[in-house]
Design a protein around this motif. Structure first.
Motif, PDB file in Angstrom:
ATOM      1  N   ILE A   1       0.843  -1.199   0.000  1.00  0.00           N
ATOM      2  CA  ILE A   1       0.000   0.000   0.000  1.00  0.00           C
ATOM      3  C   ILE A   1       0.874   1.244   0.000  1.00  0.00           C
ATOM      4  O   ILE A   1       0.602   2.216  -0.717  1.00  0.00           O
ATOM      5  N   SER A   2       1.952   1.211   0.738  1.00  0.00           N
ATOM      6  CA  SER A   2       2.881   2.338   0.768  1.00  0.00           C
ATOM      7  C   SER A   2       3.511   2.569  -0.608  1.00  0.00           C
ATOM      8  O   SER A   2       3.590   3.708  -1.083  1.00  0.00           O
ATOM      9  N   VAL A   3       3.941   1.484  -1.255  1.00  0.00           N
ATOM     10  CA  VAL A   3       4.513   1.608  -2.609  1.00  0.00           C
ATOM     11  C   VAL A   3       3.456   2.133  -3.574  1.00  0.00           C
ATOM     12  O   VAL A   3       3.737   3.010  -4.402  1.00  0.00           O
ATOM     13  N   SER A   4       2.243   1.630  -3.464  1.00  0.00           N
ATOM     14  CA  SER A   4       1.162   2.103  -4.322  1.00  0.00           C
ATOM     15  C   SER A   4       0.927   3.596  -4.126  1.00  0.00           C
ATOM     16  O   SER A   4       0.794   4.350  -5.101  1.00  0.00           O
ATOM     17  N   ASP A   5       0.889   4.034  -2.877  1.00  0.00           N
ATOM     18  CA  ASP A   5       0.716   5.463  -2.594  1.00  0.00           C
ATOM     19  C   ASP A   5       1.845   6.289  -3.206  1.00  0.00           C
ATOM     20  O   ASP A   5       1.613   7.370  -3.752  1.00  0.00           O
ATOM     21  N   MET A   6       3.064   5.771  -3.111  1.00  0.00           N
ATOM     22  CA  MET A   6       4.216   6.483  -3.678  1.00  0.00           C
ATOM     23  C   MET A   6       4.090   6.581  -5.195  1.00  0.00           C
ATOM     24  O   MET A   6       4.400   7.615  -5.781  1.00  0.00           O
ATOM     25  N   CYS A   7       3.629   5.504  -5.828  1.00  0.00           N
ATOM     26  CA  CYS A   7       3.502   5.486  -7.292  1.00  0.00           C
ATOM     27  C   CYS A   7       2.366   6.375  -7.782  1.00  0.00           C
ATOM     28  O   CYS A   7       2.477   7.001  -8.845  1.00  0.00           O
TER      29      CYS A   7
ATOM     30  N   TYR B   1       9.741  11.436  -4.001  1.00  0.00           N
ATOM     31  CA  TYR B   1      10.425  10.654  -2.980  1.00  0.00           C
ATOM     32  C   TYR B   1      11.891  10.507  -3.339  1.00  0.00           C
ATOM     33  O   TYR B   1      12.260  10.464  -4.518  1.00  0.00           O
ATOM     34  N   SER B   2      12.715  10.377  -2.312  1.00  0.00           N
ATOM     35  CA  SER B   2      14.154  10.221  -2.530  1.00  0.00           C
ATOM     36  C   SER B   2      14.465   8.809  -3.011  1.00  0.00           C
ATOM     37  O   SER B   2      13.666   7.880  -2.835  1.00  0.00           O
ATOM     38  N   LYS B   3      15.626   8.638  -3.565  1.00  0.00           N
ATOM     39  CA  LYS B   3      16.102   7.318  -3.989  1.00  0.00           C
ATOM     40  C   LYS B   3      16.134   6.367  -2.789  1.00  0.00           C
ATOM     41  O   LYS B   3      15.764   5.203  -2.903  1.00  0.00           O
TER      42      LYS B   3
ATOM     43  N   ASP C   1      14.231   2.886  -2.494  1.00  0.00           N
ATOM     44  CA  ASP C   1      15.022   1.680  -2.225  1.00  0.00           C
ATOM     45  C   ASP C   1      14.487   0.922  -1.019  1.00  0.00           C
ATOM     46  O   ASP C   1      14.362  -0.303  -1.043  1.00  0.00           O
ATOM     47  N   GLU C   2      14.164   1.645   0.043  1.00  0.00           N
ATOM     48  CA  GLU C   2      13.669   0.998   1.267  1.00  0.00           C
ATOM     49  C   GLU C   2      12.357   0.262   1.017  1.00  0.00           C
ATOM     50  O   GLU C   2      12.216  -0.910   1.375  1.00  0.00           O
ATOM     51  N   LYS C   3      11.406   0.926   0.398  1.00  0.00           N
ATOM     52  CA  LYS C   3      10.086   0.331   0.181  1.00  0.00           C
ATOM     53  C   LYS C   3      10.146  -0.840  -0.800  1.00  0.00           C
ATOM     54  O   LYS C   3       9.512  -1.874  -0.590  1.00  0.00           O
ATOM     55  N   ILE C   4      10.898  -0.664  -1.880  1.00  0.00           N
ATOM     56  CA  ILE C   4      11.012  -1.731  -2.880  1.00  0.00           C
ATOM     57  C   ILE C   4      11.741  -2.938  -2.287  1.00  0.00           C
ATOM     58  O   ILE C   4      11.306  -4.084  -2.457  1.00  0.00           O
TER      59      ILE C   4
END
Length: 111
Positions: free
Chosen positions: A68-74, A80-82, A86-89
């Motif tokens: 869900i966090s990655v989806s929100d970021m996308c 967002y920073s690299k 990197d952390e979420k992925i």
């Protein structure tokens, strides 16, 4: 992105995944660092007991937060920073790798 660049991204990511899994292993299974017998999947099994479910389902619940966090970021407008990417992925990939270990253990126990 050409093939060489793509391959480099994959190598860096898999190195990050491995490094984090090893570091988390020391954090979540400290007896393993001392060469004592330890179940690396113990936390997922304990979570399953608390949640009255299976280790796979417990893992899926934990993974859902990351997805869900990655989806929100996308989907969002925020940049967002690299390091944040990197952390979420890496966390998401690692949960799938742990799921692979849980599935393999369960299949081995059936045989």
């Amino acid at each position: 992105m050409n093939q060489k660049e793509f391959n480099e991204v994959i190598i860096r990511q898999t190195d990050r995944c491995k490094s984090m899994l090893v570091a988390k292993g020391a954090e979540y299974a400290p007896r393993a660092v001392k060469n004592m017998a330890v179940d690396r999947l113990e936390h997922f099994k304990k979570a399953a007991v608390v949640m009255n479910t299976t280790p796979k389902a417990a893992l899926m619940g934990m993974l859902s937060k990351h997805l869900i966090s990655v989806s929100d970021m996308c989907m969002g407008e925020q940049q967002y920073s690299k390091e944040q990417w990197d952390e979420k992925i890496t966390d998401s990939i690692n949960y799938f790798l742990i799921l692979c270990a849980i599935v393999e253990e369960e299949l081995n126990e059936e045989n």
